[in-house]
Design a protein around this motif. Structure first.
Motif, PDB file in Angstrom:
ATOM      1  N   PHE A   1     -13.987   0.487   1.569  1.00 18.70           N
ATOM      2  CA  PHE A   1     -14.756   1.670   1.984  1.00 18.70           C
ATOM      3  C   PHE A   1     -13.872   2.716   2.671  1.00 18.70           C
ATOM      4  O   PHE A   1     -14.061   3.923   2.473  1.00 18.70           O
ATOM      5  N   SER A   2     -12.900   2.268   3.461  1.00 15.29           N
ATOM      6  CA  SER A   2     -11.995   3.226   4.091  1.00 15.29           C
ATOM      7  C   SER A   2     -11.131   3.914   3.042  1.00 15.29           C
ATOM      8  O   SER A   2     -10.826   5.109   3.143  1.00 15.29           O
ATOM      9  N   GLY A   3     -10.755   3.169   2.001  1.00 16.85           N
ATOM     10  CA  GLY A   3      -9.964   3.752   0.922  1.00 16.85           C
ATOM     11  C   GLY A   3     -10.731   4.817   0.173  1.00 16.85           C
ATOM     12  O   GLY A   3     -10.205   5.909  -0.107  1.00 16.85           O
ATOM     13  N   PHE A   4     -11.987   4.535  -0.152  1.00 20.59           N
ATOM     14  CA  PHE A   4     -12.808   5.531  -0.840  1.00 20.59           C
ATOM     15  C   PHE A   4     -13.068   6.750   0.054  1.00 20.59           C
ATOM     16  O   PHE A   4     -13.159   7.873  -0.435  1.00 20.59           O
ATOM     17  N   GLY A   5     -13.184   6.513   1.356  1.00 20.47           N
ATOM     18  CA  GLY A   5     -13.373   7.633   2.272  1.00 20.47           C
ATOM     19  C   GLY A   5     -12.161   8.552   2.295  1.00 20.47           C
ATOM     20  O   GLY A   5     -12.292   9.780   2.211  1.00 20.47           O
ATOM     21  N   LEU A   6     -10.973   7.953   2.386  1.00 20.18           N
ATOM     22  CA  LEU A   6      -9.742   8.745   2.364  1.00 20.18           C
ATOM     23  C   LEU A   6      -9.553   9.434   1.015  1.00 20.18           C
ATOM     24  O   LEU A   6      -9.073  10.568   0.946  1.00 20.18           O
TER      25      LEU A   6
ATOM     26  N   THR B   1       0.828  -1.210   0.000  1.00 21.71           N
ATOM     27  CA  THR B   1       0.000   0.000   0.000  1.00 21.71           C
ATOM     28  C   THR B   1       0.859   1.255   0.000  1.00 21.71           C
ATOM     29  O   THR B   1       0.539   2.240  -0.681  1.00 21.71           O
ATOM     30  N   ILE B   2       1.960   1.231   0.744  1.00 19.99           N
ATOM     31  CA  ILE B   2       2.854   2.401   0.793  1.00 19.99           C
ATOM     32  C   ILE B   2       3.431   2.687  -0.586  1.00 19.99           C
ATOM     33  O   ILE B   2       3.442   3.837  -1.049  1.00 19.99           O
ATOM     34  N   LEU B   3       3.929   1.640  -1.261  1.00 19.70           N
ATOM     35  CA  LEU B   3       4.505   1.860  -2.591  1.00 19.70           C
ATOM     36  C   LEU B   3       3.433   2.311  -3.583  1.00 19.70           C
ATOM     37  O   LEU B   3       3.679   3.193  -4.420  1.00 19.70           O
ATOM     38  N   ALA B   4       2.243   1.736  -3.489  1.00 19.40           N
ATOM     39  CA  ALA B   4       1.142   2.159  -4.375  1.00 19.40           C
ATOM     40  C   ALA B   4       0.775   3.615  -4.098  1.00 19.40           C
ATOM     41  O   ALA B   4       0.479   4.378  -5.026  1.00 19.40           O
ATOM     42  N   ALA B   5       0.810   4.018  -2.821  1.00 14.51           N
ATOM     43  CA  ALA B   5       0.495   5.404  -2.459  1.00 14.51           C
ATOM     44  C   ALA B   5       1.530   6.373  -3.018  1.00 14.51           C
ATOM     45  O   ALA B   5       1.195   7.500  -3.407  1.00 14.51           O
TER      46      ALA B   5
ATOM     47  N   PHE C   1      -5.503   4.978  -8.123  1.00  9.75           N
ATOM     48  CA  PHE C   1      -6.052   4.815  -6.777  1.00  9.75           C
ATOM     49  C   PHE C   1      -7.236   3.854  -6.779  1.00  9.75           C
ATOM     50  O   PHE C   1      -7.291   2.916  -5.974  1.00  9.75           O
ATOM     51  N   VAL C   2      -8.173   4.046  -7.683  1.00 14.02           N
ATOM     52  CA  VAL C   2      -9.360   3.191  -7.748  1.00 14.02           C
ATOM     53  C   VAL C   2      -8.973   1.767  -8.122  1.00 14.02           C
ATOM     54  O   VAL C   2      -9.490   0.797  -7.551  1.00 14.02           O
ATOM     55  N   THR C   3      -8.048   1.615  -9.068  1.00 10.69           N
ATOM     56  CA  THR C   3      -7.611   0.276  -9.476  1.00 10.69           C
ATOM     57  C   THR C   3      -6.994  -0.475  -8.306  1.00 10.69           C
ATOM     58  O   THR C   3      -7.284  -1.663  -8.092  1.00 10.69           O
ATOM     59  N   PHE C   4      -6.160   0.216  -7.538  1.00  9.12           N
ATOM     60  CA  PHE C   4      -5.529  -0.437  -6.381  1.00  9.12           C
ATOM     61  C   PHE C   4      -6.567  -0.895  -5.373  1.00  9.12           C
ATOM     62  O   PHE C   4      -6.496  -2.025  -4.852  1.00  9.12           O
ATOM     63  N   LEU C   5      -7.553  -0.059  -5.093  1.00 12.07           N
ATOM     64  CA  LEU C   5      -8.587  -0.428  -4.125  1.00 12.07           C
ATOM     65  C   LEU C   5      -9.381  -1.653  -4.570  1.00 12.07           C
ATOM     66  O   LEU C   5      -9.665  -2.551  -3.773  1.00 12.07           O
ATOM     67  N   ILE C   6      -9.742  -1.697  -5.844  1.00 13.32           N
ATOM     68  CA  ILE C   6     -10.523  -2.828  -6.361  1.00 13.32           C
ATOM     69  C   ILE C   6      -9.713  -4.130  -6.297  1.00 13.32           C
ATOM     70  O   ILE C   6     -10.217  -5.167  -5.867  1.00 13.32           O
ATOM     71  N   VAL C   7      -8.448  -4.068  -6.718  1.00 14.27           N
ATOM     72  CA  VAL C   7      -7.607  -5.267  -6.698  1.00 14.27           C
ATOM     73  C   VAL C   7      -7.319  -5.691  -5.257  1.00 14.27           C
ATOM     74  O   VAL C   7      -7.300  -6.890  -4.935  1.00 14.27           O
ATOM     75  N   LEU C   8      -7.110  -4.706  -4.371  1.00 16.75           N
ATOM     76  CA  LEU C   8      -6.881  -5.009  -2.955  1.00 16.75           C
ATOM     77  C   LEU C   8      -8.089  -5.723  -2.351  1.00 16.75           C
ATOM     78  O   LEU C   8      -7.950  -6.717  -1.628  1.00 16.75           O
ATOM     79  N   TYR C   9      -9.263  -5.231  -2.669  1.00 17.74           N
ATOM     80  CA  TYR C   9     -10.489  -5.858  -2.160  1.00 17.74           C
ATOM     81  C   TYR C   9     -10.647  -7.285  -2.709  1.00 17.74           C
ATOM     82  O   TYR C   9     -11.008  -8.209  -1.975  1.00 17.74           O
ATOM     83  N   ALA C  10     -10.356  -7.467  -3.991  1.00 21.66           N
ATOM     84  CA  ALA C  10     -10.476  -8.800  -4.597  1.00 21.66           C
ATOM     85  C   ALA C  10      -9.487  -9.784  -3.983  1.00 21.66           C
ATOM     86  O   ALA C  10      -9.796 -10.971  -3.825  1.00 21.66           O
TER      87      ALA C  10
END
Length: 458
Positions: free
Chosen positions: A257-262, A216-220, A239-248
């Motif tokens: 949801f915390s990612g979308f909030g941030l 997550t740090i490197l993706a950020a 950002f959106v791609t990382f969240l979707i793949v992370l969730y999967a």
């Protein structure tokens, strides 16, 4: 007489494009391979008919014989691509290939309408891209260690972004271009693919929570580099791609949801930090009040879409060049103005059908790495489509990203063809695995049958 031809032709184009789009979805419903092949053949015929009519209209409008030469060159190109790809890849997805060529055909038509010199450049780049990408499915199928290079992908992609940040050229408010021998290249288009391989490789093999933190740090850092270079459209896509793949990969909705909030908080802060973001938000909220300045581009886009109506003004009968940067960010508006809202909606549905097919391939992949790569590329593709069209119709603020395979841009065209080719490679890989599994099953059944018959002979 000529005006009647233009008016009638626009309805024929709409009918053929609509039928093509319907076939995109009926192909999913059919499990019969013969029926599917017939559908794909009909799609190809419809594409060639639409292409012929459009270039016939462009020639009637311009009386430029070069348009005829370009038309025949493109027909030869489409035929060659189909023949070569089917020859090299016996089990390729005709569905993906057809849709890719149809979207490219629409791109050639609209770009020819906007600028002949522009379409020549795009045609050459697309042709070279297909030649380069011919080996991509082979790499996906043969190179089994691609899933083991996660951190290498991560640092290579980040190095490219930092290189652009230091030596890059600023265009439209964002430093995301680099000049190579007088040619402007957008490395972020290729970093998108590297980024997906990076997160897919590491997330498919993570062991502990601390591994997720490192990834997550490197993706950020990727996203922050885009923010610093003021390329917020790309930052949002990553950002959106990382969240979707992370969730999967984790199956934990808390991360999503915390990612979308941030992300929402970060977007709010960006509004106050970046002047060009404030300009785009102002243009989105009320383009009419600021029509002479900030809202001019969005207002012209809405005028074009509204003027075109459901059926369009007819090819070469509108004023698409009145929209700034129409060839890239607002090409959807040009399509809507001259080919009509029905054709424009069909383009959206074709893009959506590509996404559905990509997700279908992702779900069928047995290896987690390939599954996440297909999901990541699918997300990037459809989210970029959403951002481009959403900005053109004032659904969201304009983000300055292109419509994949349709907009003008060499880097965008090459990277998207690579993405489609990677998905194609995964489809071929899955078909080979299914075929091998069926052969092993058949062989096992024959052995069992032989063993059962052996006592009888004794």
């Amino acid at each position: 007489m000529e005006n009647i031809v233009f008016q009638l032709s626009k309805y024929i184009i709409i009918i053929f494009t609509t039928i093509y789009t319907l076939y995109c979805f009926t192909a999913f419903r059919s499990a019969n391979k013969v029926r599917q092949r017939n559908i794909f053949h009909k799609q190809s015929l419809l594409m060639y008919l639409v292409h012929f009519i459009c270039y016939g209209l462009l020639f009637l409008d311009s009386k430029n014989i070069k348009v005829v030469y370009l038309y025949f060159a493109q027909v030869a190109f489409f035929i060659l691509v189909k023949l070569v790809y089917k020859l090299v890849y016996k089990k390729l997805s005709a569905y993906i290939l057809n849709n890719m060529l149809f979207l490219i055909m629409i791109s050639f038509v609209i770009l020819t309408r906007l600028s002949f010199d522009m379409v020549i450049k795009q045609f050459m780049i697309v042709g070279a891209s297909f030649g380069i990408c011919l080996v991509v499915p082979v790499i996906i199928e043969k190179f089994k260690y691609l899933s083991k290079l996660g951190w290498i992908y991560g640092f290579v992609g980040l190095s490219l972004l930092l290189l652009v940040l230091v030596f890059g050229t600023t265009k439209y408010g964002a430093t995301n271009w680099i000049n190579v021998f007088g040619i402007l290249i957008q490395p972020s288009e290729f970093v998108k693919i590297i980024f997906v391989f990076f997160i897919a490789s590491l997330l498919s093999d993570y062991k502990e929570f601390k591994d997720l933190i490192k990834i997550t740090i490197l993706a950020a850092v990727y996203v922050l580099v885009f923010v610093v270079s003021r390329d917020l459209g790309s930052a949002l896509i990553f950002f959106v791609t990382f969240l979707i793949v992370l969730y999967a990969a984790t199956k934990k909705s808390l991360y999503l949801f915390s990612g979308f909030g941030l992300g929402s908080i970060a977007a709010y802060i960006a509004y106050f930090l970046f002047s060009h973001v404030k300009v785009r938000v102002t243009a989105w909220r009320d383009p009419w009040t600021y029509i002479d300045k900030e809202g001019y581009q969005v207002a012209q886009s809405l005028f074009a879409i509204g003027t075109g109506g459901w059926f369009g003004l007819g090819l070469a009968k509108g004023l698409p060049n009145s929209i700034p940067v129409v060839e890239s960010d607002f090409i959807f508006s040009a399509i809507s103005e001259e080919l009509g809202a029905i054709t424009a909606i069909c383009i959206i549905l074709i893009c959506l059908s590509c996404f559905v097919m990509f997700i279908n391939i992702a779900m069928k992949m047995k290896k987690e790495f390939y599954k996440l790569v297909a999901l990541g590329l699918s997300t990037m593709y459809i989210f970029q489509v959403f951002l481009t069209i959403g900005g053109a119709i004032k659904f969201i603020p304009s983000t300055g990203v292109t419509l994949p395979l349709v907009s003008y841009g060499g880097s965008s065209a090459l990277s998207t063809i690579i993405m489609f080719s990677i998905i194609q490679g995964m489809y071929v890989l899955n078909q080979n695995e299914v075929g091998n599994s069926e052969r092993r099953k058949t062989k096992k059944e024959k052995i069992q049958k032989a063993d059962e018959q052996e006592p009888e002979r004794e």
